[in-house]
Scaffold this motif. Sequence first.
Motif, short mmCIF file in Angstrom:
data_model
loop_
_atom_site.label_atom_id
_atom_site.label_comp_id
_atom_site.label_asym_id
_atom_site.label_seq_id
_atom_site.Cartn_x
_atom_site.Cartn_y
_atom_site.Cartn_z
N ARG A 18 4.96 -1.00 -21.47
CA ARG A 18 5.35 -2.04 -20.51
C ARG A 18 6.86 -2.02 -20.27
O ARG A 18 7.31 -2.17 -19.12
N GLU A 19 7.63 -1.85 -21.33
CA GLU A 19 9.09 -1.76 -21.18
C GLU A 19 9.47 -0.54 -20.34
O GLU A 19 10.37 -0.61 -19.49
N GLY A 20 8.83 0.58 -20.58
CA GLY A 20 9.12 1.79 -19.83
C GLY A 20 8.79 1.65 -18.35
O GLY A 20 9.57 2.06 -17.49
N LEU A 21 7.63 1.06 -18.06
CA LEU A 21 7.24 0.85 -16.67
C LEU A 21 8.24 -0.07 -15.98
O LEU A 21 8.66 0.21 -14.85
N ALA A 22 8.65 -1.13 -16.65
CA ALA A 22 9.63 -2.05 -16.06
C ALA A 22 10.94 -1.33 -15.75
O ALA A 22 11.55 -1.54 -14.70
N ALA A 23 11.36 -0.43 -16.63
CA ALA A 23 12.59 0.34 -16.40
C ALA A 23 12.42 1.26 -15.19
O ALA A 23 13.34 1.39 -14.37
N ASP A 54 0.82 -1.21 0.00
CA ASP A 54 0.00 0.00 0.00
C ASP A 54 0.85 1.27 0.00
O ASP A 54 0.42 2.32 0.42
N GLY A 55 2.09 1.12 -0.46
CA GLY A 55 2.98 2.27 -0.60
C GLY A 55 2.75 2.97 -1.92
O GLY A 55 1.72 2.79 -2.56
N PRO A 56 3.72 3.77 -2.35
CA PRO A 56 3.56 4.52 -3.60
C PRO A 56 3.57 3.61 -4.82
O PRO A 56 3.90 2.43 -4.73
N GLY A 57 3.24 4.20 -5.95
CA GLY A 57 3.24 3.46 -7.21
C GLY A 57 3.79 4.33 -8.31
O GLY A 57 4.31 5.42 -8.08
N LEU A 58 3.67 3.82 -9.53
CA LEU A 58 4.29 4.47 -10.66
C LEU A 58 3.40 4.35 -11.89
O LEU A 58 2.88 3.27 -12.18
N ARG A 113 13.54 1.79 -8.49
CA ARG A 113 12.97 1.94 -7.15
C ARG A 113 13.10 0.66 -6.35
O ARG A 113 13.03 -0.43 -6.90
N ASP A 114 13.23 0.82 -5.04
CA ASP A 114 13.33 -0.33 -4.13
C ASP A 114 11.96 -0.70 -3.57
O ASP A 114 11.80 -0.87 -2.38
N TRP A 115 10.98 -0.78 -4.44
CA TRP A 115 9.62 -1.12 -4.03
C TRP A 115 9.27 -2.47 -4.65
O TRP A 115 9.67 -2.78 -5.77
N GLU A 116 8.49 -3.25 -3.94
CA GLU A 116 7.96 -4.48 -4.51
C GLU A 116 6.61 -4.13 -5.13
O GLU A 116 5.70 -3.65 -4.45
N PHE A 117 6.49 -4.34 -6.45
CA PHE A 117 5.32 -3.89 -7.20
C PHE A 117 4.31 -5.01 -7.45
O PHE A 117 4.66 -6.18 -7.57
N THR A 118 3.05 -4.60 -7.60
CA THR A 118 1.99 -5.49 -8.05
C THR A 118 2.13 -5.68 -9.57
O THR A 118 2.93 -5.02 -10.22
N GLU A 119 1.33 -6.57 -10.11
CA GLU A 119 1.31 -6.78 -11.56
C GLU A 119 0.88 -5.49 -12.26
O GLU A 119 -0.06 -4.82 -11.81
N PRO A 120 1.51 -5.15 -13.37
CA PRO A 120 1.14 -3.94 -14.10
C PRO A 120 -0.26 -4.03 -14.70
O PRO A 120 -0.73 -5.11 -15.06
N ARG A 121 -0.89 -2.87 -14.79
CA ARG A 121 -2.14 -2.72 -15.53
C ARG A 121 -1.86 -1.76 -16.67
O ARG A 121 -1.06 -0.84 -16.54
N VAL A 122 -2.55 -1.94 -17.80
CA VAL A 122 -2.30 -1.13 -18.99
C VAL A 122 -3.63 -0.76 -19.65
O VAL A 122 -4.52 -1.60 -19.77
#
Length: 157
Positions: free
Chosen positions: A110-115, A88-92, A120-129
């Motif tokens: 998708r490539e840009g988001l992965a970069a 529940d921290g920040p996102g991108l 960042r040192d955050w553990e991310f959820t699955e991307p949405r597009v």
Amino acid sequence: MIRVVWGTGSGPTAMSSYDTALADAGVENYNLVSVSSVIPAATDVEAVGTAPDLGPAGERLTVVEARATTAGPGRASAALAWSQSVDDGPGLFYETAGEMDREDVERRVREGLAAGQELRDWEFTEPRVCVESNRADSGTYTTALVLAVYGDSDPIL
């Protein structure tokens, strides 16, 4: 809350096609202010397609915007991808747009988001597009856009 909206539009000028795309997304009556792509912590992000009433016409609306406009014949495509922290921290958000097909703009976003996630040192959820694409006929312009709309509108004066 952040709402993700999208739209396409065509018209006799670049600006008229942009205005039509904004109307398709439900945000044509606001003054858009673009921000960079960080999602505040503990913020819900919902893909809604068309914005609800966000306040009086003429007010300021904060957005992350992916937008492409082209003259016909041609195709304009825009994509917005996002992912949030699992805790529940920040996102991108990451946005890309241009004169390309749907598949190419989605791959690039998708490539840009992965970069961006790698920075960042955050553990991310699955991307949405969300992807929008539109073709312009000869003699017209077309715009495709996807916006992340932060909250409701605010008075500009």
